[in-house]
Design a protein around this motif. Structure first.
Motif, PDB file in Angstrom:
ATOM      1  N   PRO A  22       0.413  -1.006   0.285  1.00  0.00           N
ATOM      2  CA  PRO A  22       0.089  -0.005  -0.086  1.00  0.00           C
ATOM      3  C   PRO A  22       0.813   1.020   0.130  1.00  0.00           C
ATOM      4  O   PRO A  22       2.020   1.028   0.551  1.00  0.00           O
ATOM      5  CB  PRO A  22      -0.665   0.105   1.225  1.00  0.00           C
TER       6      PRO A  22
ATOM      7  N   GLU B 187       2.443   7.198   1.636  1.00  0.00           N
ATOM      8  CA  GLU B 187       2.253   8.937   1.993  1.00  0.00           C
ATOM      9  C   GLU B 187       1.349   9.176   2.610  1.00  0.00           C
ATOM     10  O   GLU B 187       0.295   8.560   2.867  1.00  0.00           O
ATOM     11  CB  GLU B 187       2.441   8.462   0.634  1.00  0.00           C
TER      12      GLU B 187
ATOM     13  N   ARG C 250      -2.813   8.424   3.646  1.00  0.00           N
ATOM     14  CA  ARG C 250      -3.954   7.574   3.698  1.00  0.00           C
ATOM     15  C   ARG C 250      -4.925   7.107   4.579  1.00  0.00           C
ATOM     16  O   ARG C 250      -4.149   8.263   5.690  1.00  0.00           O
ATOM     17  CB  ARG C 250      -2.586   6.154   3.300  1.00  0.00           C
TER      18      ARG C 250
ATOM     19  N   GLN D  24       8.227   9.023  -0.036  1.00  0.00           N
ATOM     20  CA  GLN D  24       7.355  10.231   0.939  1.00  0.00           C
ATOM     21  C   GLN D  24       8.545  11.513   1.242  1.00  0.00           C
ATOM     22  O   GLN D  24       7.581  12.422   1.437  1.00  0.00           O
ATOM     23  CB  GLN D  24       7.024   9.313   2.240  1.00  0.00           C
TER      24      GLN D  24
END
Length: 374
Positions: free
Chosen positions: A24, A27, A30, A232
């Motif tokens: 997944p 970042e 979410r 990120q």
């Protein structure tokens, strides 16, 4: 001569790409986990009240380190012994006094769960729940005296700053901790390894597109943990054009780490020079690495013909423990959170163990020397 390790580099790239495709997105934006939503929504929950009470951290509380035993104990040792700062003015000058004099460094570890293994098995939510629960135990003032103390009869200091020693905790957990802190008004700072190292890399070069090398333990490299965090971080720093070359260090690696990394960087076909190398392996001798850099780039050496143009003019080598301790020192000074006690740094440890009442969720937090395995 360059050691052409093309196969190793390509294999690593394939592993990282495959891992990133299956995970997944790590970042901002979410959804947080249900545990965080439950705590934040219930003002009667003692965990909500605990975090709300930390809107003003207590300077006499602990520097709390959570993560795996290897990273956490090595970082605790650095906190206990470092003398790279002047304790009066904060300058980068050793003064014969440990930088964290008067502080209590408390380590919280769990030997049963391996964060890289959980990531490898795709058990992301399990890990995220685990990290949040470990954080809650670290900041609490209650602990379990022994493995059968289910009520928590012990009293301890809480935390004034939280250090995540395990990079997997940063990739799968820090977002949830930050979210919970925001929702409950908790003002504890959370120091994470990759973020701290990149703070050093980007200092004075904010917003620029940089090419950064990363040397890390192979288990973290293969699971794509570093690529998640760095992607990120680049976006958050407005440096989306930056590039990261992430390569593993094998156990008991006796090669010339810096020359080997530069060789693999050249083989990758990337043009230009590296701006920094972050070393996320606590066993690497950072001073030896910097000395080797001088040898490889010295105009008195034939090796410089190969390597001098592949490192930038402001090339930096940043180690994990030095970045974390530096970040913590700055935070404690800026927020006036040093205890100012006249004493040597002291340390203590706790372990997270499964609850003996099998029907109950969670774990117990006991002193590290109090556990006797059945």
């Amino acid at each position: 001569m360059i050691d052409m390790k093309t196969g190793t580099l390509l294999a690593t790239a394939v592993l990282l790409a495959a891992a990133a495709a299956c995970r997944p997105a790590a970042e901002e934006g979410r959804p947080t986990i249900q545990l965080v939503r439950d705590i934040a929504a219930d003002k009667t929950d003692h965990r909500n009240a605990l975090l709300h009470s930390l809107a003003a951290p207590d300077r006499h509380a602990d520097i709390a380190i959570i993560g795996d035993r290897l990273h956490s104990n090595a970082l605790a040792q650095a906190f206990m012994t470092n003398d790279v700062r002047d304790n009066i003015d904060g300058s980068n000058n050793p003064d014969g006094l440990q930088d964290f004099s008067g502080e209590c460094i408390t380590v919280y570890v769990d030997d049963a769960s391996s964060a890289p293994a959980l990531v490898g098995r795709g058990e992301y939510e399990t890990l995220r729940n685990f990290v949040v629960n470990e954080m809650l135990s670290a900041v609490d003032t209650v602990y379990n005296l022994a493995q059968f103390d289910l009520e928590g009869l012990g009293k301890k200091s809480g935390a004034k700053v939280l250090v995540l020693s395990d990079p997997a905790f940063e990739a799968y957990g820090k977002f949830d901790i930050d979210t919970l802190f925001t929702l409950t008004g908790c003002k504890l700072d959370v120091i994470a390894p990759v973020h701290a190292m990149l703070d050093n890399v980007f200092e004075g070069r904010e917003g620029k597109a940089l090419t950064i090398g990363v040397l890390c333990d192979s288990s973290y490299c293969e699971n794509g943990i570093y690529s998640d965090i760095i992607r990120q971080e680049f976006a958050a720093r407005g440096a989306s054009g930056s590039d990261a070359v992430i390569l593993p260090i094998a156990q008991n690696d006796t090669t010339d780490l810096l020359q080997d990394f530069l060789d693999r960087f050249i083989v990758s076909g990337r043009q230009g020079a590296l701006d920094a190398l972050i070393v996320a392996d606590l066993d690497v001798d950072m001073e030896a690495l910097r000395t080797r850099l001088g040898e490889l780039t010295s105009v008195t050496s034939a090796e410089s013909l190969t390597y001098r143009g592949r490192v930038g003019q402001d090339f930096r080598i940043i180690g994990l423990s030095e970045a974390i301790t530096d970040s913590c020192f700055r935070i404690l000074r800026e927020r006036n959170l040093f205890s100012h006690d006249i004493a040597f740094p002291r340390g203590r440890g706790f372990m997270f163990i499964p609850r003996p009442d099998k029907d109950s969720e969670g774990f117990l937090t006991i002193p590290a020397l109090a556990y006797v395995q059945d």
